[in-house]
Scaffold this motif. Structure first.
Motif, PDB file in Angstrom:
ATOM      1  N   UNK A  77     -46.257  50.464  -2.307  1.00 24.87           N
ATOM      2  CA  UNK A  77     -47.064  51.415  -1.548  1.00 24.87           C
ATOM      3  C   UNK A  77     -46.629  51.363  -0.093  1.00 24.87           C
ATOM      4  N   UNK A  78     -47.114  52.334   0.694  1.00 24.96           N
ATOM      5  CA  UNK A  78     -46.696  52.485   2.085  1.00 24.96           C
ATOM      6  C   UNK A  78     -47.653  51.752   3.014  1.00 24.96           C
ATOM      7  N   UNK A  79     -47.091  51.065   4.014  1.00 22.41           N
ATOM      8  CA  UNK A  79     -47.903  50.323   4.982  1.00 22.41           C
ATOM      9  C   UNK A  79     -47.379  50.604   6.392  1.00 22.41           C
ATOM     10  N   UNK A  80     -48.223  50.327   7.376  1.00 14.13           N
ATOM     11  CA  UNK A  80     -47.816  50.402   8.770  1.00 14.13           C
ATOM     12  C   UNK A  80     -47.531  48.990   9.271  1.00 14.13           C
ATOM     13  N   UNK A  81     -46.375  48.806   9.872  1.00 12.77           N
ATOM     14  CA  UNK A  81     -46.016  47.495  10.406  1.00 12.77           C
ATOM     15  C   UNK A  81     -46.632  47.324  11.793  1.00 12.77           C
ATOM     16  N   UNK A  82     -46.593  46.094  12.302  1.00 13.34           N
ATOM     17  CA  UNK A  82     -47.180  45.798  13.611  1.00 13.34           C
ATOM     18  C   UNK A  82     -46.485  46.557  14.730  1.00 13.34           C
ATOM     19  N   UNK A  83     -45.223  46.951  14.519  1.00 13.62           N
ATOM     20  CA  UNK A  83     -44.504  47.707  15.545  1.00 13.62           C
ATOM     21  C   UNK A  83     -44.692  49.208  15.411  1.00 13.62           C
ATOM     22  N   UNK A  84     -45.430  49.646  14.386  1.00 10.32           N
ATOM     23  CA  UNK A  84     -45.842  51.034  14.327  1.00 10.32           C
ATOM     24  C   UNK A  84     -45.222  51.896  13.266  1.00 10.32           C
ATOM     25  N   UNK A  85     -44.039  51.545  12.783  1.00 12.44           N
ATOM     26  CA  UNK A  85     -43.444  52.428  11.788  1.00 12.44           C
ATOM     27  C   UNK A  85     -43.961  52.096  10.387  1.00 12.44           C
ATOM     28  N   UNK A  86     -43.772  53.041   9.477  1.00  8.84           N
ATOM     29  CA  UNK A  86     -44.195  52.875   8.085  1.00  8.84           C
ATOM     30  C   UNK A  86     -43.073  52.190   7.312  1.00  8.84           C
ATOM     31  N   UNK A  87     -43.452  51.228   6.490  1.00  8.62           N
ATOM     32  CA  UNK A  87     -42.498  50.528   5.632  1.00  8.62           C
ATOM     33  C   UNK A  87     -42.992  50.469   4.205  1.00  8.62           C
ATOM     34  N   UNK A  88     -42.168  49.904   3.338  1.00  8.21           N
ATOM     35  CA  UNK A  88     -42.465  49.844   1.911  1.00  8.21           C
ATOM     36  C   UNK A  88     -42.939  48.437   1.528  1.00  8.21           C
ATOM     37  N   UNK A  89     -44.218  48.322   1.155  1.00  2.00           N
ATOM     38  CA  UNK A  89     -44.754  47.070   0.623  1.00  2.00           C
ATOM     39  C   UNK A  89     -44.568  47.093  -0.897  1.00  2.00           C
ATOM     40  N   UNK A  90     -43.883  46.084  -1.410  1.00  2.00           N
ATOM     41  CA  UNK A  90     -43.623  46.026  -2.848  1.00  2.00           C
ATOM     42  C   UNK A  90     -44.094  44.681  -3.408  1.00  2.00           C
ATOM     43  N   UNK A  91     -44.367  44.681  -4.722  1.00  2.00           N
ATOM     44  CA  UNK A  91     -44.894  43.495  -5.395  1.00  2.00           C
ATOM     45  C   UNK A  91     -44.219  43.306  -6.748  1.00  2.00           C
ATOM     46  N   UNK A  92     -44.063  42.044  -7.102  1.00  2.00           N
ATOM     47  CA  UNK A  92     -43.848  41.662  -8.489  1.00  2.00           C
ATOM     48  C   UNK A  92     -45.011  40.766  -8.889  1.00  2.00           C
ATOM     49  N   UNK A  93     -45.866  41.289  -9.763  1.00  2.00           N
ATOM     50  CA  UNK A  93     -46.965  40.495 -10.319  1.00  2.00           C
ATOM     51  C   UNK A  93     -46.497  39.872 -11.629  1.00  2.00           C
ATOM     52  N   UNK A  94     -46.939  38.642 -11.869  1.00  6.49           N
ATOM     53  CA  UNK A  94     -46.576  37.965 -13.105  1.00  6.49           C
ATOM     54  C   UNK A  94     -47.805  37.369 -13.782  1.00  6.49           C
ATOM     55  N   UNK A  95     -47.699  37.247 -15.100  1.00  6.59           N
ATOM     56  CA  UNK A  95     -48.700  36.535 -15.895  1.00  6.59           C
ATOM     57  C   UNK A  95     -47.998  35.920 -17.081  1.00  6.59           C
ATOM     58  N   UNK A  96     -48.496  34.789 -17.591  1.00 10.21           N
ATOM     59  CA  UNK A  96     -47.918  34.238 -18.823  1.00 10.21           C
ATOM     60  C   UNK A  96     -48.081  35.237 -19.964  1.00 10.21           C
ATOM     61  N   UNK A 152     -49.671  37.544  -7.703  1.00 11.01           N
ATOM     62  CA  UNK A 152     -48.504  38.037  -6.973  1.00 11.01           C
ATOM     63  C   UNK A 152     -47.433  36.948  -6.958  1.00 11.01           C
ATOM     64  N   UNK A 153     -46.393  37.133  -7.766  1.00 10.30           N
ATOM     65  CA  UNK A 153     -45.282  36.179  -7.810  1.00 10.30           C
ATOM     66  C   UNK A 153     -44.420  36.294  -6.554  1.00 10.30           C
ATOM     67  N   UNK A 154     -44.157  37.532  -6.129  1.00  9.17           N
ATOM     68  CA  UNK A 154     -43.459  37.759  -4.875  1.00  9.17           C
ATOM     69  C   UNK A 154     -43.865  39.117  -4.324  1.00  9.17           C
ATOM     70  N   UNK A 155     -43.777  39.240  -3.007  1.00  6.16           N
ATOM     71  CA  UNK A 155     -44.075  40.506  -2.353  1.00  6.16           C
ATOM     72  C   UNK A 155     -43.311  40.558  -1.044  1.00  6.16           C
ATOM     73  N   UNK A 156     -43.064  41.753  -0.570  1.00  6.70           N
ATOM     74  CA  UNK A 156     -42.359  41.931   0.688  1.00  6.70           C
ATOM     75  C   UNK A 156     -42.664  43.285   1.279  1.00  6.70           C
TER      76      UNK A 156
END
Length: 554
Positions: free
Chosen positions: A405-424, A432-436
């Motif tokens: 999904x789309x987020x606003x960074x602290x410097x003002x521009x929009x970036x892409x927040x992504x996730x890999x969720x995991x479960x056994x 959330x196994x990893x996110x960035x």
């Protein structure tokens, strides 16, 4: 969505079943546990038939409408345009710069839009998406689609008006062509699923399931009722036991609500007129814009009997949040009343690193700049929701779900927040196994938005999106994470196509969603589609679709 004022009432819509029963449990400490809805609404199709081959129906082209501007729909909880943006430090912002993305482009094709032979843009946004079959790629924009040869990129058919799937069917599925469309490939059955809703009363979901792997062949065609109100922004996922959908519903007797639905996949693949639709409806402004999980590989399917998981409702504490909400749909077509839906009211939260909703948290906020146009023509980021698709894989020792999904960074521009969720395996409690948050290298001022993400069989991740700034025309880029790269990071981006114009007017709408899909035949090749402009104009978008592959996936 595409909306017009024609009102067709060819079918009578049967009354929906009894009201829902809500089970609300409390733990010994008094903390709220998951809400479980029972007693769903169960409907049969109001009409069914088997179409002639679509290649024959497409010989008669539906009339094109004039330039049409889609009216945005806001939920009551959303902030208005122009709301003051409050920014928090992003909890997953990538500050390192990786090597150039190792995934390379194969085919890079002009899609339906300006420049595509025989097509005139009638509306906006594009709602562009695609799916990849055994030998074909289907791309569907707001009201038209095309079929491409997967190996060569040659156009097999198109552009074809979307409602040609229901030519000769009768009623609003045939006469209306309202958009908010989805093309899906059922990877285990090797069939196409094509769907769009009717946005004037009587509201409906029109679903076509191919009889063969050929997207230009015949289809089993269904019209199912949507009597709770206007069924907006429908999103679909293919699971083993059903085709799952979610609608944001408004304008009905109960006001705004969330409506997840399941459709009887087994009977629809057989072309049975008795296929059922099972829906739950919650009159709530908390739950919205849910994405159902969509299987990306037939190699290892979900555990038998596992409920379908939805994710959504990210905008309940705007503009900052650290929660995404999960939902579980257990469907039982043999005894529909045993079906349940769990999680309404935000009772299945998943913790994630803190983020700030893009464009101040307004679903239709305008904050993305473009080159060469005044600030009145900033673009919308659709920052109040997760973006299509919720890609699912089962690796045997764990399950994984990816989304962006789309987020606003602290410097003002929009970036892409992504996730890999995991479960056994055999668990429906992901973490959330990893996110960035990918916002380019330090000091970068470009805006990145409208993304879509998926994973190949090796664990490589591809992320496609739009990119723009005051010094850049809106373009299409991609990045990725190769298996073994540091968690939470993406490699440096590459370009699919550079735009050479900006968008004016069209109420600043841009895309509404895009699509990163995987080719299940090799389980390595990604296909991505998005929009851009070749010249500064209104209602003059083009689209592109490209195949992408990481070097170590074979």
């Amino acid at each position: 969505m595409r909306k017009n004022n024609n009102r067709i009432s060819a079918f009578s819509v049967p009354a929906l079943c009894a009201s829902l029963v809500l089970i609300f449990a409390l733990s010994a400490s008094g903390a709220a546990q998951a809400q479980v809805f029972t007693n769903p609404q169960v409907n049969g199709a109001v009409h069914f038939d088997i179409s002639p081959p679509i290649r024959e129906l497409a010989a008669t082209v539906s009339p094109q409408f004039g330039a049409h501007q889609v009216h945005p729909v806001r939920l009551p909880k959303q902030q208005p345009k122009g709301a003051v943006q409050v920014r928090a430090a992003d909890g997953a912002l990538q500050t390192s710069t990786g090597p150039l993305v190792s995934a390379t482009i194969g085919l890079n094709l002009l899609g339906v839009g300006i420049g595509f032979d025989g097509y005139v843009v009638p509306d906006a946004p594009t709602d562009v998406n695609l799916a990849v079959g055994d030998t074909q790629v289907v791309q569907w924009v707001n009201v038209s689609y095309a079929v491409f040869d997967k190996a060569t990129g040659a156009v097999i058919a198109g552009p074809i008006e979307g409602n040609q799937f229901w030519a000769g069917f009768g009623g609003p599925c045939e006469t209306q062509n309202d958009g908010d469309i989805i093309a899906q490939w059922d990877k285990t059955a090797h069939r196409w699923l094509m769907a769009q809703n009717v946005f004037s009363a009587p509201y409906m979901t029109c679903v076509a399931v191919s009889t063969t792997p050929d997207a230009t062949g015949s289809f089993f065609r269904y019209a199912f009722p949507q009597s709770n109100g206007f069924p907006d922004y429908p999103k679909w996922g293919v699971w083993t036991d059903a085709y799952y959908q979610h609608n944001n519903v408004f304008g009905g007797p109960n006001g705004f609500g969330a409506e997840p639905c399941a459709y009887d996949r087994a009977r629809m693949l057989q072309g049975s007129p008795s296929a059922k639709q099972i829906c739950f409806f919650a009159p709530t402004v908390f739950d919205d814009s849910m994405l159902p999980a969509d299987i990306d590989s037939a190699a290892t399917l979900p555990p038998i009997g596992q409920p379908e998981m939805y994710l959504g409702s990210i905008d309940n504490t705007p503009p900052t949040s650290n929660v995404i909400y999960a939902y579980l749909f257990h469907v039982d077509f043999s005894n529909p009343k045993k079906s349940t839906f769990t999680g309404f009211g935000g009772t299945l939260p998943i913790s994630v690193p803190i983020f700030t909703l893009s464009c101040g948290g307004a679903g239709f906020g305008d904050c993305v700049p473009q080159k060469g146009v005044r600030s009145a023509y900033q673009l919308e980021s659709i920052g109040d929701r997760l973006l299509y698709r919720l890609a699912y894989r089962n690796f045997g020792n764990h399950q994984t779900w990816l989304v962006v999904h789309d987020v606003t960074t602290a410097t003002g521009q929009v970036g892409e927040r992504w996730y890999e969720f995991r479960a056994p395996e055999n668990s429906t409690s992901p973490t959330a196994y990893q996110s960035g948050t990918f916002a380019g290298p330090p000091g970068d001022t470009n805006y990145r938005w409208m993304g879509s993400i998926a994973m190949d069989k090796r664990g490589d991740i591809a992320l496609g999106y739009s990119i723009s700034s005051r010094t850049m025309f809106p373009s299409i880029n991609y990045t990725g994470q190769a298996a073994g790269d540091p968690l939470g990071t993406m490699e440096s981006e590459a370009t699919i196509i550079n735009g050479t114009g900006s968008q004016t007017d069209t109420d600043n709408r841009w895309g509404d969603y895009t699509s990163m899909a995987i080719d299940a035949a090799d389980d390595c090749t990604f296909w991505y589609t998005n929009q851009y402009y070749t010249a500064t104009a209104s209602f003059a978008w083009s689209t592109q679709l490209a195949s992408i592959k990481f070097p170590n996936c074979h």
